[in-house]
Design an enzyme around this catalytic site. Structure first.
Site, PDB file in Angstrom:
ATOM      1  N   ASP A 181       6.296  -0.111 -12.372  1.00 45.49           N
ATOM      2  CA  ASP A 181       6.620   0.930 -11.416  1.00 45.49           C
ATOM      3  C   ASP A 181       6.055   0.372 -10.125  1.00 45.49           C
ATOM      4  O   ASP A 181       4.841   0.379  -9.922  1.00 45.49           O
ATOM      5  CB  ASP A 181       5.927   2.248 -11.773  1.00 45.49           C
ATOM      6  N   HIS A 182       6.905  -0.154  -9.266  1.00 44.86           N
ATOM      7  CA  HIS A 182       6.354  -0.954  -8.166  1.00 44.86           C
ATOM      8  C   HIS A 182       5.500  -0.134  -7.200  1.00 44.86           C
ATOM      9  O   HIS A 182       4.703  -0.684  -6.466  1.00 44.86           O
ATOM     10  CB  HIS A 182       7.449  -1.754  -7.450  1.00 44.86           C
ATOM     11  N   HIS A 244       8.175   6.896  -9.673  1.00 48.22           N
ATOM     12  CA  HIS A 244       7.271   6.758  -8.523  1.00 48.22           C
ATOM     13  C   HIS A 244       6.562   8.072  -8.148  1.00 48.22           C
ATOM     14  O   HIS A 244       5.361   8.100  -7.894  1.00 48.22           O
ATOM     15  CB  HIS A 244       8.036   6.272  -7.288  1.00 48.22           C
TER      16      HIS A 244
END
Ligand code: BG6
Length: 494
Positions: A181-182, A244
């Protein structure tokens, strides 16, 4: 620390993610001395490419997207030499045997002890079969460790996520799976932990006795760009909400872990997800979650098309490009404190920001003043500006007792010499080190889906019941009503 000797496999090496994020991340790590000399990268994709063409792709990608620029010469050649290309039909096991031979010869050349990291920048439908073929092709027989790094979307709902997870588990153990999950790789998201647990100023107040509400905004100015095909099927709730948005919420709301170890942190995060109050009925969804789609609008003197006019989008689409929700975390710390979240495409600014609004002080001493006392705010700016901002009240200079809010600001991204690493640098480095702190564990993914599914299900009963907002605005009025009915309002983002 430097990563251990590793062969990185980038599946999808000719794709967008590799070009925009993965090659630049590897190059930055290399330039900063965080990548050990004994590394190799094999780019894997279907289309044929010579080694030279492949290295040229990497060069171009770095020039365009990396925070360091490559300079032709010794250093560049030394870096580029670590890269090889393999054209592979990912459904054909034969090719994996060839890949194994290529890998073994690289491992021998660099003295790499069989550590293999498989980064699948591919459509999720392919994760299962690629994993199986890696196993069948003998790619997992080496002595070192084997890790799988995958991108979202992890499923479309809980059921499909479970199915996908089962497929992966046939080959990889949970501790070998690194789900990206950047947002968790972003510097300021990681900083939330330090801000909270490292400051006597905040943590003692971090609860329902002192915090009135929390607002999380993930706004984007872009539309769906070239991703209409994917996005029209996903929508904002699945694209940003399930991952996010909820991940940021867990970072704000979690209890202090007993140690800063990956499993301890992830245990605390999943407890937050389990405490989210589910919307029990469609009516509850309607009262607490707003969805909307952008229509044609104006920004910067230009006319922006409506969502339905975008490329690869169904002209009758009811997919949401914006959603906003009031989320309650039903635990001891947060009982009664609303978390308002919102995200959308084609909003006026690109920003990721958390606003913690503290409860107001008793105002009796200031009764009869012309100015009302504004609550204190702590604003955490994640992106593109990085920093924190605290709003406090002070006396207006030169007046007897007029109160004026003032801002104390720390702007990290304004500091000279600070060049924050990109999320992907941190995450690739962590995966090679085996540190899973900032990756999502299966139970987090599953619990998040269970929460999101209730919303998606209610929406699917009335697909046409969606609000609209002109491109370039802050979404529909209903998103403001969510707060106003509780006596709050969205604080303007900076
Ligand atoms: C991705 C979403 O995960 O995050 C995109 O799929 C979105 O739709 C992107 O644009 C936003 O990321 P960032 O880092 O630019 O805020």
């Amino acid at each position: 620390p430097k990563t251990p000797g590793t062969v990185f496999f980038l599946f999808g090496a000719t794709g967008d993610l590799a070009r925009r994020k993965l090659f630049p991340a590897l190059y930055s790590l290399y330039r900063e001395g965080k990548l050990s000399e004994d590394f190799a990268v094999i780019g894997v994709a279907r289309r044929p490419r010579t080694q030279d063409e492949f290295r040229d792709d990497i060069y171009q990608s770095i020039q365009e997207f990396c925070r360091y620029k490559a300079q032709e010469g010794e250093q560049w050649t030394a870096f580029a030499d670590h890269f090889e290309y393999k054209s592979l039909d990912i459904n054909n096991v034969e090719g994996y045997h060839e890949l194994r031979e290529q890998t073994e010869s690289l491992e021998e050349r660099y003295g790499i002890p069989g550590n293999r990291l498989f980064y699948l920048a591919l459509a999720p439908e392919l994760f299962g079969s690629v994993s199986l073929n890696l196993q069948k092709g003998g790619m997992l027989d080496s002595k070192g460790w084997h890790r799988l790094v995958i991108e979202k979307p992890f499923g479309y709902n809980l059921e499909s996520a479970q199915k996908l997870n089962e497929e992966l588990n046939q080959v990889f153990k949970e501790e070998e799976i690194f789900r990206i999950d950047h947002y968790l790789g972003k510097e300021m998201v990681q900083n939330i932990e330090v801000l909270r647990f490292g400051n006597a100023l905040f943590e003692p107040l971090w609860n329902n006795k002192h915090i009135a509400n929390v607002q999380i905004t993930l706004s984007e100015t872009v539309g769906v760009e070239e991703r209409g095909g994917y996005y029209d099927h996903a929508g904002a709730l699945r694209d940003m909400g399930q991952n996010h948005m909820l991940q940021m919420l867990t970072m704000i709301a979690m209890e202090p872990p007993s140690r800063l170890l990956p499993e301890d942190i992830r245990d605390e995060k999943v407890k937050v997800l389990r405490s989210l109050r589910p919307y029990a009925t469609s009516n509850e969804v309607k009262n607490n979650v707003v969805r909307a789609q952008y229509t044609q609008g104006q920004a910067g003197g230009k006319t922006l098309p409506g969502y339905r006019e975008e490329d690869k989008v169904d002209p009758a689409s009811n997919t949401e490009t914006f959603f906003s929700a009031k989320v309650m975390v039903d635990n001891f710390r947060w009982a009664g404190v609303p978390f308002y979240i919102r995200t959308g495409k084609r909003l006026p600014v690109k920003t990721t920001e958390v606003v913690v609004e503290f409860q107001n002080m008793p105002t009796n001493v200031y009764l009869g003043q012309r100015h009302t006392l504004e609550p204190n705010l702590l604003v955490i700016r994640v992106n593109p500006m990085e920093g924190i901002y605290i709003k406090i009240n002070a006396k207006k200079p030169g007046t007897e007792s007029q109160i004026e809010p003032l801002a104390m600001e720390f702007c990290q991204s304004c500091l000279i010499g600070i060049n924050s690493p990109e999320a992907y640098e941190r995450l690739i480095h962590d995966a090679a080190e085996g540190d899973s702190t900032y990756f999502t564990r299966w139970d987090e993914v599953a619990t998040a889906w269970a929460f999101i599914d209730k919303i998606a299900r209610a929406w699917s009963e009335n697909p046409g019941d969606i609000n609209h907002y002109p491109a370039g605005t802050w979404g529909p009025k209903e998103a403001s009503d969510l707060l106003e009915q509780d006596g709050f309002h969205w604080w303007p983002v900076n």
